[in-house]
Scaffold this motif. Structure first.
Motif, PDB file in Angstrom:
ATOM      1  N   TYR A  63      18.428   1.797   0.249  1.00 39.33           N
ATOM      2  CA  TYR A  63      17.153   2.030  -0.433  1.00 39.33           C
ATOM      3  C   TYR A  63      15.982   1.800   0.517  1.00 39.33           C
ATOM      4  O   TYR A  63      15.043   2.614   0.598  1.00 39.33           O
ATOM      5  CB  TYR A  63      17.062   1.100  -1.648  1.00 39.33           C
ATOM      6  CG  TYR A  63      15.685   0.997  -2.247  1.00 39.33           C
ATOM      7  CD1 TYR A  63      15.172   2.016  -3.041  1.00 39.33           C
ATOM      8  CD2 TYR A  63      14.895  -0.127  -2.020  1.00 39.33           C
ATOM      9  CE1 TYR A  63      13.909   1.928  -3.586  1.00 39.33           C
ATOM     10  CE2 TYR A  63      13.637  -0.233  -2.550  1.00 39.33           C
ATOM     11  CZ  TYR A  63      13.142   0.795  -3.339  1.00 39.33           C
ATOM     12  OH  TYR A  63      11.893   0.701  -3.867  1.00 39.33           O
ATOM     13  N   LEU A  64      16.017   0.692   1.279  1.00 42.10           N
ATOM     14  CA  LEU A  64      14.937   0.391   2.219  1.00 42.10           C
ATOM     15  C   LEU A  64      14.826   1.467   3.297  1.00 42.10           C
ATOM     16  O   LEU A  64      13.720   1.835   3.717  1.00 42.10           O
ATOM     17  CB  LEU A  64      15.171  -0.980   2.865  1.00 42.10           C
ATOM     18  CG  LEU A  64      15.036  -2.201   1.946  1.00 42.10           C
ATOM     19  CD1 LEU A  64      15.425  -3.479   2.697  1.00 42.10           C
ATOM     20  CD2 LEU A  64      13.626  -2.326   1.400  1.00 42.10           C
ATOM     21  N   LYS A  65      15.962   1.983   3.733  1.00 51.76           N
ATOM     22  CA  LYS A  65      15.946   3.031   4.746  1.00 51.76           C
ATOM     23  C   LYS A  65      15.253   4.277   4.231  1.00 51.76           C
ATOM     24  O   LYS A  65      14.467   4.917   4.951  1.00 51.76           O
ATOM     25  CB  LYS A  65      17.382   3.345   5.161  1.00 51.76           C
ATOM     26  CG  LYS A  65      17.487   4.354   6.289  1.00 51.76           C
ATOM     27  CD  LYS A  65      18.934   4.564   6.696  1.00 51.76           C
ATOM     28  CE  LYS A  65      19.039   5.570   7.847  1.00 51.76           C
ATOM     29  NZ  LYS A  65      20.456   5.776   8.250  1.00 51.76           N
ATOM     30  N   ARG A  66      15.507   4.623   2.943  1.00 50.03           N
ATOM     31  CA  ARG A  66      14.854   5.800   2.369  1.00 50.03           C
ATOM     32  C   ARG A  66      13.352   5.581   2.215  1.00 50.03           C
ATOM     33  O   ARG A  66      12.554   6.485   2.446  1.00 50.03           O
ATOM     34  CB  ARG A  66      15.485   6.137   1.015  1.00 50.03           C
ATOM     35  CG  ARG A  66      16.929   6.600   1.099  1.00 50.03           C
ATOM     36  CD  ARG A  66      17.353   7.322  -0.178  1.00 50.03           C
ATOM     37  NE  ARG A  66      17.199   6.496  -1.363  1.00 50.03           N
ATOM     38  CZ  ARG A  66      18.127   5.655  -1.814  1.00 50.03           C
ATOM     39  NH1 ARG A  66      19.275   5.517  -1.151  1.00 50.03           N
ATOM     40  NH2 ARG A  66      17.929   4.948  -2.900  1.00 50.03           N
ATOM     41  N   VAL A  67      12.964   4.352   1.848  1.00 48.95           N
ATOM     42  CA  VAL A  67      11.534   4.052   1.706  1.00 48.95           C
ATOM     43  C   VAL A  67      10.834   4.156   3.059  1.00 48.95           C
ATOM     44  O   VAL A  67       9.753   4.750   3.182  1.00 48.95           O
ATOM     45  CB  VAL A  67      11.334   2.644   1.107  1.00 48.95           C
ATOM     46  CG1 VAL A  67       9.858   2.247   1.158  1.00 48.95           C
ATOM     47  CG2 VAL A  67      11.829   2.612  -0.330  1.00 48.95           C
ATOM     48  N   ARG A  68      11.459   3.582   4.112  1.00 47.13           N
ATOM     49  CA  ARG A  68      10.857   3.660   5.451  1.00 47.13           C
ATOM     50  C   ARG A  68      10.730   5.115   5.900  1.00 47.13           C
ATOM     51  O   ARG A  68       9.717   5.519   6.494  1.00 47.13           O
ATOM     52  CB  ARG A  68      11.705   2.868   6.449  1.00 47.13           C
ATOM     53  CG  ARG A  68      11.728   1.374   6.210  1.00 47.13           C
ATOM     54  CD  ARG A  68      12.404   0.654   7.375  1.00 47.13           C
ATOM     55  NE  ARG A  68      12.645  -0.754   7.062  1.00 47.13           N
ATOM     56  CZ  ARG A  68      13.809  -1.254   6.695  1.00 47.13           C
ATOM     57  NH1 ARG A  68      14.871  -0.444   6.588  1.00 47.13           N
ATOM     58  NH2 ARG A  68      13.946  -2.530   6.429  1.00 47.13           N
ATOM     59  N   SER A  69      11.744   5.890   5.624  1.00 52.60           N
ATOM     60  CA  SER A  69      11.710   7.301   6.011  1.00 52.60           C
ATOM     61  C   SER A  69      10.589   8.041   5.295  1.00 52.60           C
ATOM     62  O   SER A  69       9.880   8.862   5.888  1.00 52.60           O
ATOM     63  CB  SER A  69      13.058   7.957   5.702  1.00 52.60           C
ATOM     64  OG  SER A  69      13.032   9.329   6.000  1.00 52.60           O
ATOM     65  N   ASP A  72       7.322   6.973   6.925  1.00 52.54           N
ATOM     66  CA  ASP A  72       7.189   7.564   8.266  1.00 52.54           C
ATOM     67  C   ASP A  72       6.797   9.032   8.191  1.00 52.54           C
ATOM     68  O   ASP A  72       6.036   9.530   9.045  1.00 52.54           O
ATOM     69  CB  ASP A  72       8.495   7.421   9.041  1.00 52.54           C
ATOM     70  CG  ASP A  72       8.770   5.986   9.461  1.00 52.54           C
ATOM     71  OD1 ASP A  72       7.808   5.192   9.468  1.00 52.54           O
ATOM     72  OD2 ASP A  72       9.936   5.658   9.765  1.00 52.54           O
ATOM     73  N   ASN A  73       7.286   9.733   7.192  1.00 53.89           N
ATOM     74  CA  ASN A  73       6.977  11.165   7.073  1.00 53.89           C
ATOM     75  C   ASN A  73       5.521  11.414   6.719  1.00 53.89           C
ATOM     76  O   ASN A  73       5.032  12.543   6.866  1.00 53.89           O
ATOM     77  CB  ASN A  73       7.879  11.812   6.019  1.00 53.89           C
ATOM     78  CG  ASN A  73       9.321  11.894   6.481  1.00 53.89           C
ATOM     79  OD1 ASN A  73       9.598  11.919   7.680  1.00 53.89           O
ATOM     80  ND2 ASN A  73      10.253  11.937   5.528  1.00 53.89           N
ATOM     81  N   HIS A  74       4.848  10.374   6.226  1.00 54.02           N
ATOM     82  CA  HIS A  74       3.440  10.544   5.859  1.00 54.02           C
ATOM     83  C   HIS A  74       2.497  10.002   6.924  1.00 54.02           C
ATOM     84  O   HIS A  74       1.280  10.035   6.734  1.00 54.02           O
ATOM     85  CB  HIS A  74       3.161   9.843   4.525  1.00 54.02           C
ATOM     86  CG  HIS A  74       3.736  10.563   3.342  1.00 54.02           C
ATOM     87  ND1 HIS A  74       5.062  10.436   2.983  1.00 54.02           N
ATOM     88  CD2 HIS A  74       3.184  11.434   2.458  1.00 54.02           C
ATOM     89  CE1 HIS A  74       5.296  11.171   1.906  1.00 54.02           C
ATOM     90  NE2 HIS A  74       4.172  11.789   1.566  1.00 54.02           N
ATOM     91  N   ILE A  75       3.027   9.497   8.018  1.00 56.57           N
ATOM     92  CA  ILE A  75       2.189   8.977   9.103  1.00 56.57           C
ATOM     93  C   ILE A  75       2.054  10.040  10.178  1.00 56.57           C
ATOM     94  O   ILE A  75       3.059  10.544  10.682  1.00 56.57           O
ATOM     95  CB  ILE A  75       2.810   7.702   9.710  1.00 56.57           C
ATOM     96  CG1 ILE A  75       2.890   6.590   8.644  1.00 56.57           C
ATOM     97  CG2 ILE A  75       1.999   7.216  10.905  1.00 56.57           C
ATOM     98  CD1 ILE A  75       3.563   5.325   9.143  1.00 56.57           C
ATOM     99  N   PRO A  76       0.813  10.402  10.548  1.00 57.31           N
ATOM    100  CA  PRO A  76       0.638  11.414  11.610  1.00 57.31           C
ATOM    101  C   PRO A  76       1.285  10.949  12.906  1.00 57.31           C
ATOM    102  O   PRO A  76       1.134   9.810  13.329  1.00 57.31           O
ATOM    103  CB  PRO A  76      -0.887  11.505  11.755  1.00 57.31           C
ATOM    104  CG  PRO A  76      -1.437  10.965  10.473  1.00 57.31           C
ATOM    105  CD  PRO A  76      -0.464   9.942  10.004  1.00 57.31           C
ATOM    106  N   LYS A  77       2.043  11.827  13.522  1.00 61.35           N
ATOM    107  CA  LYS A  77       2.766  11.477  14.738  1.00 61.35           C
ATOM    108  C   LYS A  77       1.857  11.503  15.968  1.00 61.35           C
ATOM    109  O   LYS A  77       2.010  10.702  16.884  1.00 61.35           O
ATOM    110  CB  LYS A  77       3.934  12.437  14.950  1.00 61.35           C
ATOM    111  CG  LYS A  77       4.965  12.421  13.826  1.00 61.35           C
ATOM    112  CD  LYS A  77       5.583  11.043  13.652  1.00 61.35           C
ATOM    113  CE  LYS A  77       6.622  11.040  12.547  1.00 61.35           C
ATOM    114  NZ  LYS A  77       7.181   9.695  12.309  1.00 61.35           N
TER     115      LYS A  77
END
Length: 345
Positions: A63-69, A72-77
């Motif tokens: 669950y934590l891995k999915r939340v982190r992912s 991360d997908n919403h943070i500009p790279k």
């Protein structure tokens, strides 16, 4: 209120809502009985905890891995630079030019770009004052670390410091003290421009002892009659103080104060403030003799390196050591009060 995602669900409680079904051990958290319990002051030198929570169950980790992912997908790279290509090229050239030195100015949040050779020569000129500095042939830092360990163990055995403080002050065998380094900040606000010497004592032999001394000096600084915390405090004092028309407001600046405090007079000022002129001298849990020893270690064992040469500061206290501001304030307070007393008599 519940918010459902594609693969997990988050429950948010409003302020007026209370979750039910809590474990009995958790249900009392936040009540008055718990909030009114006295809080213990943490030991100032207790080491930071290295405890880490155990790995949770595979389901929670997934669950934590999915939340982190998802986060991360919403943070500009990649962020767009606000510098032009020419500006970036110029900065890279400056940073790679070994003939230049780039440092912060002493005040004003400005940057100084200086010729490295001129910087080193200015430092050597400053260190040529033999009333304050002397050259030494070898680095005494390792031996000083061992001597400090022996001293700390002796005051611990006599019950002057507790075990936590002893462990804080002692250098582990696999982590010897670091040789202190001297650097200079340009006083570009002065005319002519001059340098402020700073001894970087991070992980140095006297850094922790200086922190111990500073902890005992700091409570006495705000009690100084002429104590001024900052510019805002000074403005408040001036606005609330009646000033007669025939008065002249003046300021006095001590040139190179830290470098010009005689060791004997500085130690005497501290002992007067902490013990002799202190109605609650019992509140200082370090005896005068040991405080003298601690001060002497910081003041007289100030060794550092500059331009591959070792030096020993034989007068004053170093800019950069933790206790220096409080030590200088107490010295000036004793001097000021003595001068005013003699003037009135």
């Amino acid at each position: 209120m519940q918010s459902e995602g594609s693969s997990y669900k988050v429950t948010i409680f409003k302020n007026s809502e209370k979750p039910t079904g809590l474990h009995p051990l958790l249900s009392g958290i936040g009540n008055e009985r718990v909030k009114n319990q006295p809080q213990r002051e943490p030991h100032p030198f207790r080491p930071k905890s290295t405890w880490e929570p155990p790995v949770a169950s595979p389901e929670i980790e997934s669950y934590l891995k999915r939340v982190r992912s998802t986060i991360d997908n919403h943070i500009p790279k990649v962020s767009r630079s606000n510098l032009t290509r020419i500006e970036r090229k110029t900065l890279n050239e400056l940073a790679s030019d070994q003939s230049l030195l780039i440092k912060s100015a002493d005040k004003g949040s400005r940057i100084v770009v200086e010729d490295r050779d001129k910087y080193i020569q200015a430092g050597i000129n400053h260190l040529s004052d033999q009333t304050i500095y002397e050259k030494i042939q070898s680095d005494p830092t390792p031996q000083l670390g061992l001597a400090i360990n022996t001293f700390v163990k002796s005051i611990h055995n006599r019950g002057i410091v507790d075990s936590i403080t002893k462990d804080f002050l002692i250098f582990p065998t696999d982590t010897p003290p670091r040789t202190q380094q001297l650097y200079f900040l340009k006083k570009i606000h002065k005319n002519p421009i001059s340098e402020r010497p700073i001894v970087s004592g991070c992980a140095g032999p006297t850094e922790k002892i200086s922190k111990l001394v500073d902890m005992h000096l700091q409570p006495f600084v705000p009690a100084i009659k002429s104590y001024v915390k900052d510019s805002g405090h000074m403005i408040n004092i001036l606005e609330s103080t009646p000033i007669p028309d025939n008065c002249t407001i003046a300021t006095i600046d001590v040139k190179s104060l830290y470098l010009n405090i005689p060791h004997k007079d500085g130690i005497k000022a501290v002992l007067n403030r902490l013990y002799h002129n202190n109605p609650d001298s019992n509140s200082v849990d370090i005896p005068p003799g040991t405080m003298t020893d601690l001060l002497s270690i910081v003041l007289t064992k100030n060794y550092f390196q500059f331009a591959d040469q070792m030096y020993h500061q034989v007068q004053g206290t170093a800019m950069g050591t933790k206790m220096a501001p409080a030590y200088a304030n107490i010295f000036m307070a004793e001097l000021e009060e003595s001068l005013l007393q003699n003037y009135h008599t």
